[in-house]
Structures are given as structure tokens and as C-alpha cells.
Design a protein around this motif. Structure first.
Motif, short mmCIF file in Angstrom:
data_model
loop_
_atom_site.label_atom_id
_atom_site.label_comp_id
_atom_site.label_asym_id
_atom_site.label_seq_id
_atom_site.Cartn_x
_atom_site.Cartn_y
_atom_site.Cartn_z
N LEU A 65 32.73 164.42 5.56
CA LEU A 65 32.89 163.01 5.20
C LEU A 65 34.30 162.71 4.69
CD1 LEU A 65 29.49 162.32 3.39
CD2 LEU A 65 30.08 161.99 5.80
N ASP A 66 35.24 163.60 4.95
CA ASP A 66 36.62 163.41 4.50
C ASP A 66 37.41 162.65 5.56
OD1 ASP A 66 39.40 163.76 3.83
OD2 ASP A 66 38.79 165.36 2.48
N SER A 67 37.64 161.36 5.30
CA SER A 67 38.35 160.51 6.25
C SER A 67 39.74 161.04 6.56
CB SER A 67 38.44 159.09 5.69
OG SER A 67 39.32 158.29 6.47
N ASP A 68 40.44 161.50 5.54
CA ASP A 68 41.80 161.98 5.71
C ASP A 68 41.85 163.19 6.63
OD1 ASP A 68 44.54 161.72 5.17
OD2 ASP A 68 44.46 163.22 3.60
N ALA A 69 40.88 164.08 6.51
CA ALA A 69 40.84 165.26 7.36
C ALA A 69 40.65 164.87 8.83
CB ALA A 69 39.72 166.20 6.92
N TRP A 70 39.80 163.88 9.09
CA TRP A 70 39.60 163.40 10.47
C TRP A 70 40.90 162.81 11.03
CZ3 TRP A 70 35.96 164.95 13.51
CH2 TRP A 70 34.69 165.26 13.02
N ALA A 71 41.60 162.02 10.21
CA ALA A 71 42.85 161.42 10.67
C ALA A 71 43.90 162.49 10.95
CB ALA A 71 43.37 160.41 9.65
N CYS A 72 44.00 163.48 10.06
CA CYS A 72 44.95 164.57 10.26
C CYS A 72 44.60 165.38 11.52
CB CYS A 72 44.97 165.48 9.04
SG CYS A 72 45.76 164.77 7.58
N LEU A 73 43.30 165.59 11.75
CA LEU A 73 42.88 166.32 12.95
C LEU A 73 43.29 165.55 14.20
CD1 LEU A 73 41.44 168.69 14.26
CD2 LEU A 73 39.28 167.46 13.97
N GLY A 74 43.15 164.22 14.15
CA GLY A 74 43.61 163.41 15.27
C GLY A 74 45.09 163.60 15.53
N ASP A 75 45.88 163.63 14.47
CA ASP A 75 47.33 163.83 14.62
C ASP A 75 47.65 165.18 15.25
OD1 ASP A 75 47.69 161.38 13.36
OD2 ASP A 75 48.17 162.26 11.41
N ALA A 76 46.83 166.18 14.95
CA ALA A 76 47.09 167.53 15.44
C ALA A 76 46.53 167.77 16.84
CB ALA A 76 46.49 168.55 14.47
N THR A 77 45.79 166.80 17.37
CA THR A 77 45.19 166.93 18.70
C THR A 77 46.10 166.27 19.71
OG1 THR A 77 42.97 166.90 17.75
CG2 THR A 77 43.16 166.45 20.12
N THR A 78 46.56 167.04 20.70
CA THR A 78 47.51 166.53 21.68
C THR A 78 46.89 165.42 22.51
OG1 THR A 78 48.54 168.71 21.80
CG2 THR A 78 49.08 167.15 23.54
N CYS A 79 47.59 164.30 22.59
CA CYS A 79 47.09 163.16 23.35
C CYS A 79 47.05 163.49 24.83
CB CYS A 79 47.99 161.95 23.11
SG CYS A 79 47.32 160.40 23.70
N GLY A 80 45.91 163.22 25.45
CA GLY A 80 45.79 163.40 26.89
C GLY A 80 45.62 164.84 27.34
N ARG A 81 45.41 165.77 26.40
CA ARG A 81 45.25 167.17 26.80
C ARG A 81 44.04 167.78 26.09
NH1 ARG A 81 50.12 171.22 25.73
NH2 ARG A 81 51.20 169.73 27.08
N GLY A 82 42.88 167.60 26.70
CA GLY A 82 41.68 168.23 26.18
C GLY A 82 41.12 167.56 24.95
N ASN A 83 40.15 168.24 24.35
CA ASN A 83 39.43 167.72 23.20
C ASN A 83 39.49 168.72 22.06
OD1 ASN A 83 38.56 165.54 24.85
ND2 ASN A 83 36.96 166.85 25.70
#
Length: 273
Positions: free
Chosen positions: A134-152
Motif C-alpha cells: 500500500l506504499d504509493s511512493d514505492a509504486w511510483a518509484c517502480l514505474g520510474d524504474a520500469t523501461t517504457c515500451g519494453r516489457g512489464n
């Protein structure tokens, strides 16, 4: 003055060293005995007395900056910022905020070992979410670390794209500037659904200035996105001649005026400071 006096009586009082550090500005220092000490020096002194205090490692790490290449020497061993956070997690592996901090301290593509196990920044955020989903900040940081357009990215049984990580963050904290900003910047012509409502990129930018109206660059982004009602290339999303922010309509010119007002207000504040 009280903490300095306490240390002159007992230089091995780790609590006094830690407490003294909290009173020193980031660029400040105090004299203890015949030695001038800054914030990190006080934490180092405390850790030389209590090397297994996880809170001290967290506080020391937070005083260091990766961009400055800051390192400290404790007990003859050199530590970088992320190695300080790694030491915190060796002592307290269930600290979800510690895993987030470690992830932030790593450059994309870098790794750091915690108990001999190497971790990338993405793996640190996943670890944090395993501890606290339930940590919103962790989800946002994970999004930043996930390459756009390359996998999940896989978190538990969930397989998520980069925008879906930001959506998760915003469902937990609808006022997260971090998540709204990252989501808006990752979108080109598509829409996302958050809490049952569909958002275009323009609507994400509008949400940012609803949360923080002094974001001049966002007002300019809103203005740049207001065209003549034609769709984005290869998209069914149509640009509107006005942007809706907080229930009010803003034309292209009015968005630019808002940006200029923000610039003047920020300049006035910096002059006062």
C-alpha cells in the motif's frame, strides 16, 4: 549547546551525537571540544559507538548525496550512500522505506549487495512492495524504474506496465505529484483509467496544477497541448481549445499567463530567502 555540553562530559554518548546532528543545518557545523563537526561527522561519531544502530545508518545515508559522490569512513571502511542504506537493511531487512531509499540511491543499471545478494533499483522497489503493497511512493518509484515500451514488471502475482504502476500509486494517493508527473510524461496520445475515471495526458497535467498550482512548467505543457481541436497523430484523443483545472476553463494564452505568474511568485520567494 546542551548536546555539546553533554559530549564534553561524555564523548561516547551516541544519543548526544545523533541529537546534535539534527540541530546542524545541511551546510553548517559546530565545535565539540577542539573539533569542528558537520551533520555527517556527528552521525559517524555515533556509529563508531553504536555500529549496529539501523536508524543511525539511515540518518547518515540521508545526509550523503550520490551526485556529489559523497563517501564516509567508519571503522576504517569506506561507505557510499547506497552502501549506508544497504547496511541499514542488513540490520533491518523488513524496512520498506529503507528499500525505497536504497532504490533511489542507485543509478539505473547499478546494483548494490545486501547480505551478499545483489539488487537493482527495480528489485529494491519490488522488495518494498512485498513488505508494504500500500506504499504509493514505492509504486511510483517502480514505474520510474520500469523501461517504457519494453516489457512489464512482476510484483507478486501482478504483471504491470509502467503506466499501471503509476495508476496503482494514484489509486493509493490521488494527490501524489510524483505519480501524476511521471504518468503524464510517460503518455503520448493514450488515456489511462484511475478510480473509474479516464485521464488523457492533458488531464494528468491539469491534475498536477490542481495539487500544486505553482508548477510553471506544467502550465506551459498545458498551453502547448491546446491546439485547434485536431486529434493527436494516430490517436482518437482530441485536443480541446481549453484546459479544465479545478473546475475552471483556461485557454492557451491563459495557461501561459498562469506560468508567468508562477515564475514571478517563485522569483519573489527566492528574493526573500
Amino acid at each position: 549547546a546542551c548536546f555539546v555540553y553533554a559530549l564534553e562530559i561524555d564523548a561516547r554518548n551516541s544519543i548526544a551525537w545523533s541529537s546534535l546532528s539534527t540541530t546542524i543545518p545541511a551546510d553548517g557545523s559546530v565545535v565539540v571540544g577542539n573539533t569542528r563537526m558537520n551533520k555527517e561527522g556527528c552521525y559517524i561519531s555515533a556509529l563508531e559507538i553504536e555500529p549496529n544502530n539501523s536508524g543511525l545508518w539511515r540518518n547518515l545515508a540521508s545526509t550523503l548525496t550520490l551526485s556529489a559522490g559523497g563517501t564516509v569512513v567508519i571503522g576504517g571502511q569506506t561507505f557510499t550512500q547506497h552502501q549506508c542504506f544497504a547496511r541499514l537493511l542488513e540490520l533491518d531487512p523488513c524496512s520498506s522505506t529503507g528499500w525505497i531509499s536504497l532504490g533511489r540511491s542507485l543509478r539505473l543499471g547499478g546494483t548494490v549487495s545486501v547480505n551478499t545478494q545483489p539488487h537493482t533499483c527495480k528489485e529494491c522497489y519490488i522488495k518494498a512492495l512485498q513488505l508494504n503493497p500500500l506504499d504509493s511512493d514505492a509504486w511510483a518509484c517502480l514505474g520510474d524504474a520500469t523501461t517504457c515500451g519494453r516489457g512489464n514488471v512482476v510484483v507478486g502475482t501482478q504483471i504491470l506496465t509502467r503506466p499501471e504502476c503509476y495508476v496503482k500509486a494514484l489509486e493509493l494517493d490521488p494527490r501524489s505529484l510524483h505519480a501524476w508527473t511521471s504518468l503524464a510524461m510517460s503518455m503520448v496520445g493514450e488515456t489511462v483509467t484511475i478510480g473509474g475515471r479516464s485521464f488523457s495526458q492533458q488531464e494528468c497535467f491539469a491534475r498536477i496544477v490542481e495539487v500544486d498550482p505553482l508548477q510553471a512548467w506544467v502550465w506551459r505543457k498545458l498551453a502547448d497541448g491546446l491546439q485547434d481541436g485536431t486529434p493527436y497523430p494516430n490517436s482518437r484523443v482530441v485536443n480541446s481549445p481549453t484546459a479544465t483545472v479545478g473546475g475552471s476553463q483556461f485557454t492557451k494564452q491563459q495557461c501561459y499567463e498562469q506560468a508567468s505568474t508562477c515564475d514571478r511568485q517563485r522569483q519573489a520567494r527566492s528574493n526573500v530567502d
